[in-house]
Scaffold this motif. Structure first.
Motif, short mmCIF file in Angstrom:
data_model
loop_
_atom_site.label_atom_id
_atom_site.label_comp_id
_atom_site.label_asym_id
_atom_site.label_seq_id
_atom_site.Cartn_x
_atom_site.Cartn_y
_atom_site.Cartn_z
N GLY A 1 -4.72 -9.92 4.41
CA GLY A 1 -5.76 -10.76 5.01
C GLY A 1 -6.86 -11.10 4.03
O GLY A 1 -7.30 -12.25 3.93
N ALA A 2 -7.32 -10.12 3.27
CA ALA A 2 -8.38 -10.36 2.28
C ALA A 2 -7.87 -11.26 1.15
O ALA A 2 -8.59 -12.16 0.68
CB ALA A 2 -8.89 -9.04 1.73
N ASP B 1 0.77 3.92 2.78
CA ASP B 1 1.11 3.58 4.16
C ASP B 1 2.43 2.82 4.19
O ASP B 1 2.46 1.62 3.98
CB ASP B 1 -0.01 2.72 4.76
N SER C 1 -0.92 -5.16 5.45
CA SER C 1 -1.32 -6.33 6.25
C SER C 1 -2.81 -6.57 6.15
O SER C 1 -3.27 -7.72 6.08
CB SER C 1 -0.92 -6.14 7.72
N GLU C 2 -3.61 -5.50 6.15
CA GLU C 2 -5.06 -5.64 5.97
C GLU C 2 -5.38 -6.21 4.60
O GLU C 2 -6.21 -7.11 4.47
CB GLU C 2 -5.75 -4.29 6.15
N ASP C 3 -4.72 -5.68 3.58
CA ASP C 3 -4.93 -6.18 2.21
C ASP C 3 -4.54 -7.65 2.11
O ASP C 3 -5.21 -8.44 1.44
CB ASP C 3 -4.11 -5.37 1.21
N ASP D 1 0.86 -1.17 0.00
CA ASP D 1 0.00 0.00 0.00
C ASP D 1 0.90 1.22 0.00
O ASP D 1 1.57 1.51 0.99
CB ASP D 1 -0.93 0.00 1.22
N ALA E 1 0.80 -1.35 7.76
CA ALA E 1 -0.47 -1.71 8.40
C ALA E 1 -1.55 -1.97 7.37
O ALA E 1 -2.30 -2.95 7.47
CB ALA E 1 -0.90 -0.61 9.37
N ARG E 2 -1.65 -1.11 6.36
CA ARG E 2 -2.67 -1.30 5.32
C ARG E 2 -2.34 -2.51 4.45
O ARG E 2 -3.23 -3.24 4.03
CB ARG E 2 -2.79 -0.04 4.45
#
Length: 148
Positions: A92-93, A81, A88-90, A78, A85-86
């Motif tokens: 997960g999906a 960022d 890591s969110e991406d 990302d 952190a972002r």
């Protein structure tokens, strides 16, 4: 089935998950550089095969139960960022999508769909907010070899 076709696995994953910019093979990972990687991407790598003792299916054929293990290496980033952190969110999906896609996919000649084995971080967040993660999956199939 004689062996797991990682090219077919990559094609299936690419078709089922259009959010990947690229889904490639181990040979492509070997030539990837920071400048050539497009995010998000994945690479399918055959990690190992294990087999049971050979059993005679007939006088002229031998069968073995084979378990192949593949790694799905995922690269996410990302740009907004740099802390990751972002990303890591991406991740997960994307991991969920890979798990569902392979967990429902039974390749021709296999006895079952892929099964999740483990996952691990391959690299921490780099200076451009990217990270690499590898999930491993197993697939069981029977290998039959004509000996005469």
């Amino acid at each position: 089935m004689m062996h797991l076709d990682t090219i077919a696995v990559a094609e299936h994953l690419a078709a089922a998950m259009p959010q990947f910019v690229r889904v490639d093979q181990a040979r492509d990972l070997a030539t990837a550089t920071r400048e050539t990687i497009r995010f998000p991407s994945a690479w399918i790598v055959l990690l190992a095969e294990t087999a049971t003792e050979a059993r005679y299916a007939s006088d002229d054929a031998v069968e073995q139960a084979v378990t192949a293990r593949i790694g799905v290496i995922m690269a996410v980033r990302d740009l907004a960022d740099r802390t990751g952190a972002r990303a890591s969110e991406d991740l997960g999906a994307i991991r969920q999508g890979v798990l569902l896609t392979l967990g429902r996919h039974v390749p021709p000649g296999a006895d079952q769909a892929f099964r999740f084995a483990r996952g691990q971080l391959l690299s921490g967040v780099d200076s451009r907010g990217g990270l690499f993660w590898q999930d491993e999956f197993t697939l069981r199939f029977d290998r039959r070899i004509q000996i005469t």
